[in-house]
Design a protein around this motif. Structure first.
Motif: not given
Ligand code: C2O
Ligand code: CU
Ligand code: CU
Length: 484
Positions: A392-410
C-alpha cells in the motif's frame, strides 16, 4: 478529405432505428443507432454506433465476452480483441441509483479483468476491483451499485490486468458507459464517439509493441472513430447533436478540432461545468472524455486530431515525438432543411473543494529513468517504486479532503489517473484552473507538476492510481491507495 458525395435520404444522422429518450417538455432526443461497428466496414461509410444497452427498472444486467475476433477496419480484416464481437464494445447506459451487473467471460488466451473507468463506485469485492484476475476461459461476475447522487457523464470500461492492459486495449477492448443526466439537455441526436488507435499489418495482425514503443507509449498508425476509418456524419443545419467522446487510445493525446462548427462543452470526465463552455478545440488525454454539443452549421467540416507534443523519453534513441500531420477522424456533412433552434443547455452547480477545509496534503512523484545498457527496460516509477499489488503506497482516512501535488521529473507528459474518487483540478503545470473542474485523468506536463483536490468520500477500500499511458502503467507507473 474526400467530399461526401453520398447524400443519403436518411435523417438524423442515418438513424436506422431510434430510441426516444424519456424526456419532459415534449423533447425528443434520439440516439443514433445505425448498426454496429466492427463487421464489414470500409472507409467513407456513415458513422456507426456501438450497440446501446440501457438499464430498466434500476438494473442493467449484461454479459461481456472478451475474445479474439475478425473485424474489418478500413477494408482490412483484422484479428482484433472484441467485447461481444465488436470494436468498440456495447455502450452501457445507466442512471444514478442503478445496479450494473456484468458477467464477464474471458475467451482470450491470457488473463484479463474489467475496470469501469471513472465510475464513483466501490472498489471492493465484485465492484470496481482491478486486483481481480479472470483467467483464460473463466467467467467472473461484477456488480456496481451506482450511487443516487452519482454525477452524470461519459465513462468507459476496459481491461486492467497489470502487464497486459496496453495490448488488450490497443487490440480493441473498450466500450462506453454513460451515466445519464437527471437534468434535460436538449439535443436532436446523441452519439457516442470512441477514438482509438491501432496498428495492423497486411494480414490483419496486430503486432506486439517494441520495447521502444512500450517506453514511449505505443501510438497506432490507424486512428479510428467507433472502429471506423474516417466515417461520415450527416446532419441538418441548426440541429444540435450531443457527442460523448472517449479517448480510448493507449497512449495518444488528442487535440480535436471541428472547424466551422460551434462546440459547447458540458463537462469533461464526470459531472457538469457551472455552465456549458464555448470551445474551439477539445484536449483529451488517454482515458479522458468530453460531453459536447455541436450546433450544426451548413457545409462540410472535418473532425481532426492535431499533432500533440507530449515530450520525449530522454536517453531513447529515435524516441522523439512523432511530428506528423493532422489526422482526419470523421467528415461531417450538414445540409438540408434548417432545424428549429433548441433551448440552451442547463449548467450545474459543481462542488468546489477550494472552499472546504483540507485535511492533508501529499506529493507523488512520477519518474522515468535508469534505462540500463543493452536495451534493458527503463524504469517507470511513482515515488521511486514500481507497482507492487501487495504494497500500500498511500493510506488515506475515509471522509477526508486532500490536496495532491503530482510531480513529473521526466521529459514526457504523463496523464495521471485515480480510480473511484474524482479529482478537482486546481493547477496543471503553471496554469491555475479557476472554474470547478472535475476529472479522473489530469495531465502532468514534462518536468512540471499538477495539483488536485480529492474528497475521499462514500467508499472505502483499496484501489490504484497510475499513468494512463497504458504502456507506462504496465511498466510499473502505478501505485496502490487504501482508503479506510
Ligand atoms: Cu482507464 Cu486504471 O484506468
Ligand atoms: Cu480508471
Ligand atoms: Cu506515463
Amino acid at each position: 478529405m474526400e467530399p461526401m458525395t453520398r447524400r443519403s435520404a436518411l435523417t438524423l444522422g442515418g438513424v436506422g432505428a431510434a430510441f426516444v429518450l424519456a424526456g419532459g417538455a415534449g423533447l425528443v432526443s434520439v440516439w443514433s443507432t445505425r448498426s454496429e461497428p466492427g463487421s464489414s466496414r470500409t472507409t467513407g461509410t456513415e458513422v456507426l454506433q456501438p450497440a446501446l444497452i440501457r438499464s430498466t427498472n434500476g438494473a442493467l444486467d449484461v454479459t461481456l465476452t472478451a475474445a479474439a475476433s475478425a473485424v474489418v477496419i478500413g477494408g482490412t480484416t483484422v484479428n482484433a480483441f472484441t467485447y461481444n464481437g465488436s470494436v468498440p464494445g456495447p455502450t452501457l447506459l445507466v442512471r444514478p441509483g442503478d445496479t450494473l451487473s456484468v458477467t464477464m467471460t474471458n475467451q482470450l488466451d491470457d488473463p484479463t479483468n474489467l475496470h469501469t473507468h471513472g465510475l464513483h463506485v466501490s472498489p471492493k469485492g465484485s465492484g470496481d476491483n482491478v486486483f481481480r484476475r479472470i483467467d483464460a476461459g473463466a467467467t467472473a461476475e461484477y456488480r456496481y451499485e451506482i450511487p443516487l447522487d452519482h454525477p452524470p457523464g461519459v465513462f468507459w470500461y476496459h481491461p486492467h490486468h497489470h502487464g497486459m492492459a496496453a495490448q488488450q486495449v490497443f487490440a480493441g477492448l473498450y466500450g462506453a458507459i454513460i451515466v445519464d443526466d437527471t437534468a434535460q439537455i436538449p439535443a436532436t441526436v446523441e452519439r457516442v464517439l470512441i477514438v482509438s488507435d491501432v496498428t495492423f499489418d497486411a494480414f490483419g495482425t496486430i503486432p506486439v509493441a517494441s520495447q521502444m514503443d512500450r517506453m514511449r507509449g505505443r501510438e497506432g498508425t490507424t486512428v479510428l472513430l467507433n472502429g471506423q476509418v474516417n466515417p461520415t456524419i450527416a446532419a441538418h443545419p441548426g440541429e444540435r447533436e450531443r457527442w460523448r467522446i472517449v479517448n480510448a487510445c493507449t497512449s495518444r493525446y488528442l487535440d480535436l478540432r471541428l472547424d466551422g462548427q460551434a462546440l459547447q462543452l458540458l463537462g469533461n470526465d464526470s459531472g457538469r461545468f457551472g455552465s456549458p463552455r464555448d470551445v474551439d478545440s477539445l484536449s483529451l488525454m488517454p482515458g479522458s472524455r468530453a460531453d459536447v454539443l455541436v450546433t450544426m452549421a451548413g457545409g462540410t467540416s472535418v473532425l481532426q486530431a492535431l499533432p500533440v507534443d507530449r515530450g520525449s523519453s530522454a536517453g531513447m534513441m529515435g524516441g522523439g515525438t512523432p511530428s506528423g500531420s493532422s489526422i482526419t477522424l470523421a467528415t461531417l456533412n450538414v445540409a438540408g432543411a434548417v432545424a428549429a433552434p433548441l433551448a440552451r443547455a442547463p449548467g450545474s452547480d459543481p462542488r468546489d473543494l477550494r472552499s472546504e477545509s483540507l485535511d492533508g496534503e501529499r506529493t507523488l512523484t512520477l519518474a522515468m529513468g535508469g534505462a540500463g545498457m543493452g536495451g534493458s527496460m527503463m524504469r517507470f516509477t511513482i515515488d521511486g517504486r514500481a507497482f507492487d499489488p501487495g504494497r500500500i503506497d498511500q493510506s488515506v482516512a475515509a471522509g477526508t479532503i486532500e490536496e495532491w501535488t503530482i510531480v513529473n521529473t521526466s521529459s514526457m507528459d504523463h496523464p495521471f489517473h485515480l480510480h473511484v474518487w474524482p479529482m478537482q483540478v486546481i493547477e496543471v503545470g503553471d496554469q491555475v484552473v479557476d472554474e470547478p473542474t472535475w476529472q479522473d485523468v489530469v495531465n502532468v506536463p514534462a518536468r512540471s507538476s499538477s495539483r488536485v483536490r480529492i474528497a475521499f468520500e462514500d467508499f472505502t477500500g483499496t484501489s490504484v492510481y497510475h499513468c494512463h499511458i497504458l504502456d507506462h502503467e504496465d511498466n510499473g507507473m502505478m501505485g496502490v491507495i487504501s482508503v479506510g
